[in-house]
Design a protein around this motif. Sequence first.
Motif, mmCIF file in Angstrom:
data_model
loop_
_atom_site.group_PDB
_atom_site.id
_atom_site.type_symbol
_atom_site.label_atom_id
_atom_site.label_comp_id
_atom_site.label_asym_id
_atom_site.label_seq_id
_atom_site.Cartn_x
_atom_site.Cartn_y
_atom_site.Cartn_z
ATOM 1 N N GLN A 128 24.479 44.800 69.817
ATOM 2 C CA GLN A 128 23.575 45.700 69.629
ATOM 3 C C GLN A 128 23.872 47.027 68.791
ATOM 4 N N LYS A 129 24.818 47.607 69.489
ATOM 5 C CA LYS A 129 25.162 48.900 69.012
ATOM 6 C C LYS A 129 25.655 48.995 67.387
ATOM 7 N N TYR A 185 22.735 48.653 65.051
ATOM 8 C CA TYR A 185 22.047 49.568 65.282
ATOM 9 C C TYR A 185 22.677 50.834 64.500
ATOM 10 N N GLU A 229 15.020 45.542 62.615
ATOM 11 C CA GLU A 229 14.925 45.665 64.184
ATOM 12 C C GLU A 229 14.664 47.061 64.644
ATOM 13 N N TYR A 268 14.305 49.525 67.805
ATOM 14 C CA TYR A 268 15.070 50.048 68.675
ATOM 15 C C TYR A 268 14.275 50.827 69.739
ATOM 16 N N GLU A 269 14.588 50.955 71.065
ATOM 17 C CA GLU A 269 14.021 51.881 71.904
ATOM 18 C C GLU A 269 15.519 52.262 72.887
ATOM 19 N N PRO A 303 20.507 52.723 72.584
ATOM 20 C CA PRO A 303 19.587 52.032 71.833
ATOM 21 C C PRO A 303 19.816 50.605 71.967
ATOM 22 N N TYR A 304 18.534 50.007 71.989
ATOM 23 C CA TYR A 304 18.293 48.421 72.297
ATOM 24 C C TYR A 304 17.277 47.776 71.711
ATOM 25 N N SER A 305 17.430 46.708 71.007
ATOM 26 C CA SER A 305 16.544 46.016 70.192
ATOM 27 C C SER A 305 16.282 44.716 70.789
#
Length: 164
Positions: A25-26, A29, A40, A42-43, A49-51
């Motif tokens: 994930q990282k 991002y 993607e 991300y929030e 940060p995560y998608s």
Amino acid sequence: MLQEHAKIVDFISTAEGVTGRKKLQKMIYILKKIGMPYQEKYEFHIYGPYSEELTARVEELCDMGFILEQKEDKSSYVQYRYTVTDEGLDFRNALGKPVLTDAEHAVKLNGKSARFLELTATLLFFDDLERSEQIAKLHSVKGKLNFTPAEIAEAFTFIGELRQ
């Protein structure tokens, strides 16, 4: 639609596999933030940060047989390792040219710990702020991780290297 899936396969292939869901994930991002064409959304989440889109695409790629997800039992937790299958390589080749213009980015990112990537991704999430505000925000949302000034300086240096 599947072009975005192929980009993920391309990255995992270029990185020669990725160990850890959080790490994957990282890494994606960070690449997105330095200008690589990942779409993607991300929030900000518990680990930075995560998608959800990335999670769904990785699951779909596993279901299609393009990525192999291997679970490793680490006694107190399970860690996942992602590698690209031969079918995945054929699928990736449909992209034509690689997504990463500099394959060294994948190697550099994969060589970093999940903790360091979480720090770097969090700083990038707040990159619209002044540096001092970024650091203050980091300490606010990630205070329990006790990032040192040296770690933060290393992360900013790393971001600069990736952007060159």
